[in-house]
Design a protein around this motif. Structure first.
Motif, short mmCIF file in Angstrom:
data_model
loop_
_atom_site.label_atom_id
_atom_site.label_comp_id
_atom_site.label_asym_id
_atom_site.label_seq_id
_atom_site.Cartn_x
_atom_site.Cartn_y
_atom_site.Cartn_z
N PHE A 21 4.34 9.36 3.33
CA PHE A 21 3.02 8.81 3.63
C PHE A 21 2.39 8.27 2.35
CE2 PHE A 21 2.12 13.24 2.58
CZ PHE A 21 0.97 13.17 1.80
N GLN A 22 1.48 7.35 2.58
CA GLN A 22 0.63 6.82 1.52
C GLN A 22 -0.81 7.08 1.93
OE1 GLN A 22 2.13 2.73 1.61
NE2 GLN A 22 3.06 3.05 -0.39
N ALA A 23 -1.61 7.55 0.99
CA ALA A 23 -2.99 7.90 1.31
C ALA A 23 -3.93 7.40 0.22
CB ALA A 23 -3.14 9.41 1.47
N GLY A 24 -5.10 6.97 0.63
CA GLY A 24 -6.13 6.55 -0.30
C GLY A 24 -7.46 7.16 0.08
N GLY A 25 -8.39 7.15 -0.84
CA GLY A 25 -9.72 7.69 -0.57
C GLY A 25 -9.71 9.20 -0.42
N ASP A 26 -10.60 9.72 0.41
CA ASP A 26 -10.70 11.16 0.66
C ASP A 26 -9.91 11.51 1.92
OD1 ASP A 26 -12.41 11.51 -1.51
OD2 ASP A 26 -14.19 11.07 -0.29
N TRP A 27 -9.07 12.50 1.82
CA TRP A 27 -8.24 12.87 2.97
C TRP A 27 -7.78 14.32 2.83
CZ3 TRP A 27 -3.22 14.33 1.87
CH2 TRP A 27 -2.76 14.00 0.59
N SER A 28 -7.45 14.94 3.94
CA SER A 28 -6.96 16.31 3.96
C SER A 28 -6.21 16.53 5.27
CB SER A 28 -8.11 17.32 3.83
OG SER A 28 -7.62 18.65 3.86
N ILE A 29 -5.00 17.08 5.19
CA ILE A 29 -4.17 17.28 6.38
C ILE A 29 -3.69 18.72 6.43
CG2 ILE A 29 -2.16 16.46 7.68
CD1 ILE A 29 -2.21 13.96 5.97
N VAL A 100 3.81 6.48 6.69
CA VAL A 100 2.53 6.54 7.41
C VAL A 100 1.40 6.28 6.41
CG1 VAL A 100 0.99 8.03 8.73
CG2 VAL A 100 3.47 8.12 9.12
N LYS A 101 0.41 5.49 6.81
CA LYS A 101 -0.71 5.15 5.92
C LYS A 101 -1.96 5.87 6.37
CE LYS A 101 0.98 0.93 3.99
NZ LYS A 101 0.58 0.01 2.94
N LEU A 102 -2.60 6.53 5.41
CA LEU A 102 -3.87 7.21 5.65
C LEU A 102 -4.95 6.46 4.88
CD1 LEU A 102 -2.73 10.90 5.04
CD2 LEU A 102 -2.51 9.54 7.12
N ASN A 103 -6.03 6.11 5.55
CA ASN A 103 -7.10 5.30 4.96
C ASN A 103 -6.50 3.99 4.45
OD1 ASN A 103 -8.78 7.43 5.62
ND2 ASN A 103 -8.66 8.34 3.58
N ASP A 104 -6.81 3.61 3.22
CA ASP A 104 -6.27 2.35 2.73
C ASP A 104 -4.87 2.49 2.14
OD1 ASP A 104 -6.73 3.66 0.36
OD2 ASP A 104 -8.36 2.37 -0.31
N GLY A 105 -4.40 3.73 1.99
CA GLY A 105 -3.02 3.96 1.61
C GLY A 105 -2.60 3.48 0.24
N ASP A 106 -3.49 3.48 -0.75
CA ASP A 106 -3.08 2.98 -2.06
C ASP A 106 -3.33 3.98 -3.19
OD1 ASP A 106 -5.80 2.98 -2.29
OD2 ASP A 106 -6.02 0.85 -2.77
N GLY A 107 -3.54 5.27 -2.85
CA GLY A 107 -3.83 6.25 -3.89
C GLY A 107 -2.64 7.12 -4.24
N GLY A 112 10.05 11.98 1.33
CA GLY A 112 10.92 13.15 1.48
C GLY A 112 11.42 13.32 2.87
N GLY A 113 11.68 14.55 3.24
CA GLY A 113 12.24 14.81 4.55
C GLY A 113 12.07 16.25 4.98
#
Length: 308
Positions: A21-29, A100-107, A112-113
């Motif tokens: 995944f790629q994530a940008g901004g504020d996120w938590s999973i 998978v992209k979360l928010n803008d996905g550039d952070g 992996g797997g």
């Protein structure tokens, strides 16, 4: 074949999932308990991971790899103080090999797997590992950099055969993580004992000739130690005595052979037992079930182990 390779080769990998995944901004999973092993590398940015029962959260940066071998719930986030969303919201329905992209996905980018492992020897390998194996030194990063770069290329280009290559790359990260974890010499167990020249040589001898009538004395002679000194050092590093380890390894080999339909008598003879009754007694003591019951149970579940 060396002992670590032998143990891993006895495992039955299945159900590979590869991606990232790629994530940008504020996120938590938030991720639920899972079966199998998760193995990932951070190729860009940084994030936090908190694994249940693993102590303090860990900060992961670019080039870090981490292995989650115990299936415990965990959270990953830009900030662990943020409310966590369920992983299904983001990942359910994604394709193998997809980023998978979360928010803008550039952070941050994580590759992996996740794969399942089966076999009665699974606990022998994974049971001595901590909830998270974190590889972060420059030497460790250098050793894994090529594998990580290849994963990124395969995921971004989606060439023919990419999924199979990704499976092999994730396996390489898994094995490399175990090899590097050997450097933590403060652990107890056969995996850490492999780093000791003499005890590691004794384990290798057991794996090379499990059918041989080994005694503490013959193993000590094999590695150039006194009987008492060898027995004490083996128990200190492995957590079991040499003969206990030998018997357990024999029974793990036996369980594989039995699940494949080999006759009990033939299995007993192949592992150095003169009588089926002596073998059956040892098998029940180690595996918790008589060989005939084990065979019936394995057959009832299509050849899978009853001790997964």
């Amino acid at each position: 074949m060396d002992p670590l390779s032998q143990v891993i080769s006895l495992l039955e990998p299945r159900g590979y999932l590869v991606g990232g995944f790629q994530a940008g901004g504020d996120w938590s999973i938030r991720f639920e308990p899972f079966e199998g092993v998760k193995c990932y590398a951070v190729t860009a940015g940084s994030l936090w991971i908190a694994v249940e029962g693993a102590g303090e959260p860990v900060r992961l940066g670019q080039g870090d790899c981490f292995l989650l071998p115990r299936g415990r719930p965990f959270r990953v986030a830009s900030d662990l103080a943020l409310p966590s969303g369920d992983w299904k919201r983001y990942f359910l329905g994604s394709r193998d090999g997809e980023l998978v992209k979360l928010n803008d996905g550039d952070g941050v980018t994580v590759l992996g797997g996740h794969f399942q492992l089966a076999g009665p020897q699974l606990e022998m390998l994974l049971g001595i590992l901590p909830p998270i194996v974190h590889l972060r030194t420059e030497t460790e990063r250098e050793m894994l950099r090529w594998v990580i770069d290849q994963m990124g290329q395969e995921l971004s280009e989606s060439r023919p055969g990419s999924f199979l290559i990704l499976q092999q790359l994730v396996s390489m990260i898994f094995v490399q993580a175990l090899r590097l974890h050997l450097n933590e010499r403060n652990g107890v167990g056969w995996l850490f004992a492999l780093s000791d020249r003499q005890v590691g040589a004794a384990i290798a001898a057991i794996h090379r000739e499990p059918e041989r009538r080994w005694t503490v004395a013959t193993l000590a002679f094999e590695v150039g130690m006194s009987r008492s000194g060898f027995a004490a050092r083996f128990a200190q590093l492995v957590g079991d005595g040499p003969i206990e380890y030998l018997t357990r390894w024999r029974m793990l080999l036996a369980s594989r052979s039995l699940s494949r339909g080999e006759p009990i008598g033939a299995v007993a003879r192949s592992l150095g037992y003169e009588s089926e009754s002596a073998f059956s007694f040892a098998f029940k003591r180690v595996m918790g079930s008589a060989p005939r019951h084990y065979v019936r149970l394995a057959a009832s579940v299509g050849g899978a182990s009853g001790f997964d």
